[in-house]
Design a protein around this motif. Sequence first.
Motif, PDB file in Angstrom:
ATOM      1  N   HIS A  81       0.847  -1.191   0.000  1.00  0.00           N
ATOM      2  CA  HIS A  81       0.000   0.000   0.000  1.00  0.00           C
ATOM      3  C   HIS A  81       0.888   1.249   0.000  1.00  0.00           C
ATOM      4  N   PHE A  82       0.491   2.223  -0.802  1.00  0.00           N
ATOM      5  CA  PHE A  82       1.185   3.513  -0.809  1.00  0.00           C
ATOM      6  C   PHE A  82       0.665   4.328   0.369  1.00  0.00           C
ATOM      7  N   THR A  83       1.529   4.670   1.275  1.00  0.00           N
ATOM      8  CA  THR A  83       1.117   5.288   2.530  1.00  0.00           C
ATOM      9  C   THR A  83       1.366   6.799   2.507  1.00  0.00           C
ATOM     10  N   TRP A  84       0.941   7.459   3.584  1.00  0.00           N
ATOM     11  CA  TRP A  84       0.969   8.910   3.667  1.00  0.00           C
ATOM     12  C   TRP A  84       2.098   9.407   4.573  1.00  0.00           C
ATOM     13  N   GLY A  85       3.311   9.047   4.299  1.00  0.00           N
ATOM     14  CA  GLY A  85       4.443   9.607   5.037  1.00  0.00           C
ATOM     15  C   GLY A  85       4.384   9.317   6.519  1.00  0.00           C
ATOM     16  N   ILE A  86       4.031  10.334   7.307  1.00  0.00           N
ATOM     17  CA  ILE A  86       4.019  10.175   8.764  1.00  0.00           C
ATOM     18  C   ILE A  86       2.960   9.174   9.219  1.00  0.00           C
TER      19      ILE A  86
ATOM     20  N   LEU B 108      -5.372   4.589   4.483  1.00  0.00           N
ATOM     21  CA  LEU B 108      -4.825   3.279   4.154  1.00  0.00           C
ATOM     22  C   LEU B 108      -4.130   3.253   2.803  1.00  0.00           C
ATOM     23  N   GLU B 109      -4.611   4.047   1.840  1.00  0.00           N
ATOM     24  CA  GLU B 109      -4.088   3.931   0.478  1.00  0.00           C
ATOM     25  C   GLU B 109      -4.048   5.293  -0.199  1.00  0.00           C
ATOM     26  N   LYS B 110      -2.856   5.830  -0.314  1.00  0.00           N
ATOM     27  CA  LYS B 110      -2.667   7.149  -0.931  1.00  0.00           C
ATOM     28  C   LYS B 110      -3.043   7.140  -2.408  1.00  0.00           C
ATOM     29  N   ALA B 111      -2.823   6.011  -3.073  1.00  0.00           N
ATOM     30  CA  ALA B 111      -3.096   5.932  -4.507  1.00  0.00           C
ATOM     31  C   ALA B 111      -4.588   5.997  -4.817  1.00  0.00           C
ATOM     32  N   ARG B 112      -5.438   5.831  -3.798  1.00  0.00           N
ATOM     33  CA  ARG B 112      -6.880   5.884  -4.011  1.00  0.00           C
ATOM     34  C   ARG B 112      -7.469   7.170  -3.444  1.00  0.00           C
ATOM     35  N   TYR B 113      -6.684   8.216  -3.437  1.00  0.00           N
ATOM     36  CA  TYR B 113      -7.187   9.517  -2.981  1.00  0.00           C
ATOM     37  C   TYR B 113      -8.364   9.956  -3.834  1.00  0.00           C
ATOM     38  N   LEU B 114      -9.422  10.383  -3.189  1.00  0.00           N
ATOM     39  CA  LEU B 114     -10.586  10.934  -3.867  1.00  0.00           C
ATOM     40  C   LEU B 114     -10.979  12.224  -3.171  1.00  0.00           C
ATOM     41  N   ASN B 115     -11.331  13.244  -3.966  1.00  0.00           N
ATOM     42  CA  ASN B 115     -11.740  14.506  -3.369  1.00  0.00           C
ATOM     43  C   ASN B 115     -12.956  14.336  -2.476  1.00  0.00           C
TER      44      ASN B 115
ATOM     45  N   TYR C  25      -9.535  27.061  11.479  1.00  0.00           N
ATOM     46  CA  TYR C  25      -9.958  25.987  10.579  1.00  0.00           C
ATOM     47  C   TYR C  25     -10.171  26.512   9.158  1.00  0.00           C
ATOM     48  N   LEU C  26     -10.873  27.632   9.032  1.00  0.00           N
ATOM     49  CA  LEU C  26     -11.152  28.178   7.704  1.00  0.00           C
ATOM     50  C   LEU C  26      -9.884  28.708   7.038  1.00  0.00           C
ATOM     51  N   ALA C  27      -8.954  29.224   7.820  1.00  0.00           N
ATOM     52  CA  ALA C  27      -7.683  29.677   7.248  1.00  0.00           C
ATOM     53  C   ALA C  27      -6.949  28.510   6.611  1.00  0.00           C
ATOM     54  N   VAL C  28      -6.935  27.359   7.278  1.00  0.00           N
ATOM     55  CA  VAL C  28      -6.302  26.172   6.707  1.00  0.00           C
ATOM     56  C   VAL C  28      -7.012  25.750   5.427  1.00  0.00           C
ATOM     57  N   GLN C  29      -8.343  25.776   5.443  1.00  0.00           N
ATOM     58  CA  GLN C  29      -9.109  25.352   4.273  1.00  0.00           C
ATOM     59  C   GLN C  29      -8.887  26.261   3.070  1.00  0.00           C
ATOM     60  N   VAL C  30      -8.592  27.517   3.321  1.00  0.00           N
ATOM     61  CA  VAL C  30      -8.345  28.459   2.229  1.00  0.00           C
ATOM     62  C   VAL C  30      -6.900  28.391   1.750  1.00  0.00           C
ATOM     63  N   LEU C  31      -5.951  28.207   2.655  1.00  0.00           N
ATOM     64  CA  LEU C  31      -4.531  28.257   2.289  1.00  0.00           C
ATOM     65  C   LEU C  31      -4.026  26.955   1.678  1.00  0.00           C
ATOM     66  N   VAL C  32      -4.485  25.814   2.182  1.00  0.00           N
ATOM     67  CA  VAL C  32      -3.977  24.532   1.680  1.00  0.00           C
ATOM     68  C   VAL C  32      -4.215  24.363   0.173  1.00  0.00           C
ATOM     69  N   PRO C  33      -5.403  24.714  -0.364  1.00  0.00           N
ATOM     70  CA  PRO C  33      -5.583  24.560  -1.816  1.00  0.00           C
ATOM     71  C   PRO C  33      -4.694  25.464  -2.659  1.00  0.00           C
ATOM     72  N   LEU C  34      -4.084  26.470  -2.037  1.00  0.00           N
ATOM     73  CA  LEU C  34      -3.222  27.389  -2.792  1.00  0.00           C
ATOM     74  C   LEU C  34      -1.747  27.017  -2.705  1.00  0.00           C
ATOM     75  N   ARG C  35      -1.417  25.969  -1.954  1.00  0.00           N
ATOM     76  CA  ARG C  35      -0.010  25.679  -1.704  1.00  0.00           C
ATOM     77  C   ARG C  35       0.726  25.247  -2.959  1.00  0.00           C
ATOM     78  N   HIS C  36      -0.010  24.779  -3.987  1.00  0.00           N
ATOM     79  CA  HIS C  36       0.698  24.307  -5.187  1.00  0.00           C
ATOM     80  C   HIS C  36       1.405  25.441  -5.910  1.00  0.00           C
TER      81      HIS C  36
ATOM     82  N   HIS D 219      -1.450  18.779  -5.721  1.00  0.00           N
ATOM     83  CA  HIS D 219      -2.704  18.450  -6.388  1.00  0.00           C
ATOM     84  C   HIS D 219      -3.759  17.991  -5.380  1.00  0.00           C
ATOM     85  N   ARG D 220      -3.358  17.151  -4.429  1.00  0.00           N
ATOM     86  CA  ARG D 220      -4.319  16.651  -3.448  1.00  0.00           C
ATOM     87  C   ARG D 220      -4.705  17.740  -2.457  1.00  0.00           C
ATOM     88  N   PHE D 221      -5.894  17.598  -1.892  1.00  0.00           N
ATOM     89  CA  PHE D 221      -6.451  18.523  -0.895  1.00  0.00           C
ATOM     90  C   PHE D 221      -6.651  19.926  -1.464  1.00  0.00           C
TER      91      PHE D 221
END
Length: 380
Positions: free
Chosen positions: A70-75, A124-131, A324-335, A349-351
Amino acid sequence: MQGVRVRAPAPTAERPPSLRQRLLVKLFEPVDIASLVYFRIAFGAIMLIEVWRYFSHGWIEEYFMDPVYHFTWGIFDWVRPWPDQGMYLHFVALGLLATLIILGAWYRPAAALFTVGFVYIFLLEKARYLNHFYLISLVALIMIFVPANRAFSVDVVGRRERRSDTAPAWTLWLIRTQLGIAYFFGGLAKLNGDWMAGQPLRMWLAGDTDFPIIGPLFTEEWMIYLMSWGSLLFDLLIVPALLWRRTRPFAFVLAIVFNLMNWKLFSIGIFPWMMIAGTAMFFPPSWPRTLLGLGRSRTRRSSVSRIGPLRRSQRVTVGVLAGYLAVQVLVPLRHFLYPGNVSWTEEGHRFSWHMKLRDKEATAEFVATDPATGQTWEID
């Protein structure tokens, strides 16, 4: 002796409420709890359907029990599937917890355990990420903290002191904002050259010309551009249209049509149904009560003049909501912090609500080496 006149001080005009005070009123004023109860039931029902889908399609075994890697999520590399029949039992538990959420029975513990159990599946599985799995995780987290069990629930049967016809307005606005973020950033991600030029939608539509009624038009350029630009504008403007009372009914119908088309075209599971259910939250809070003819709730609007210093619990609530809302707004812009096109590099791309923006086909071979023995083998 001549008397001395004492002039009474002139009354001073009351200072108009500040923007902060008006915002506090909007956040903490009591509103009808009916729509929050509706969303609790709708969310629980959709989750129960999703659990059933995993059993009926054999996905539990296919996704979590059969793979040897399984492809895992780092930490979260330590997160592993349950052994033997444990994964089946885990999904049974999720189904039971979703049922408790619907009924409003032991609601907060059930919501908390469901959130933990679902996030476990997500990790459990990073490769099956779904929005929509990411959205479910966030909404499930929110549901722990909103009092959606204060009416029409098992928890208030025989316990009138726990029953309430109202809820703080922030509970509704938090759900609305979370769904609005998914819509808005989904539209923002479409502001790229490929999407505005009709790709990859052009390729997808060419394979769906059997779509009812309009399918034969899917190879027409004007239809391709209408759907690509139309979906872009829909994502960016649907929330403002839902917030404005005059356009709300039309926007709601458009949202239903849009999400049903996505469900039919792209087979994206429960995501369209989650968005349709959430879109109804933009109507006045009392709409389920009105629809069912249950009369009016006993709500009392707050007065700005009575807003004083925030209580400690309110200060904590405001701080948590802001964070919480600050995280929700900033994380999508991190790319934007990473070099290159995110659709090619996948970094960020994710999150970020980058939904149905690219189509990739590739083959790969994975080779593992045991550092202790030096043995190398190919992984299926």
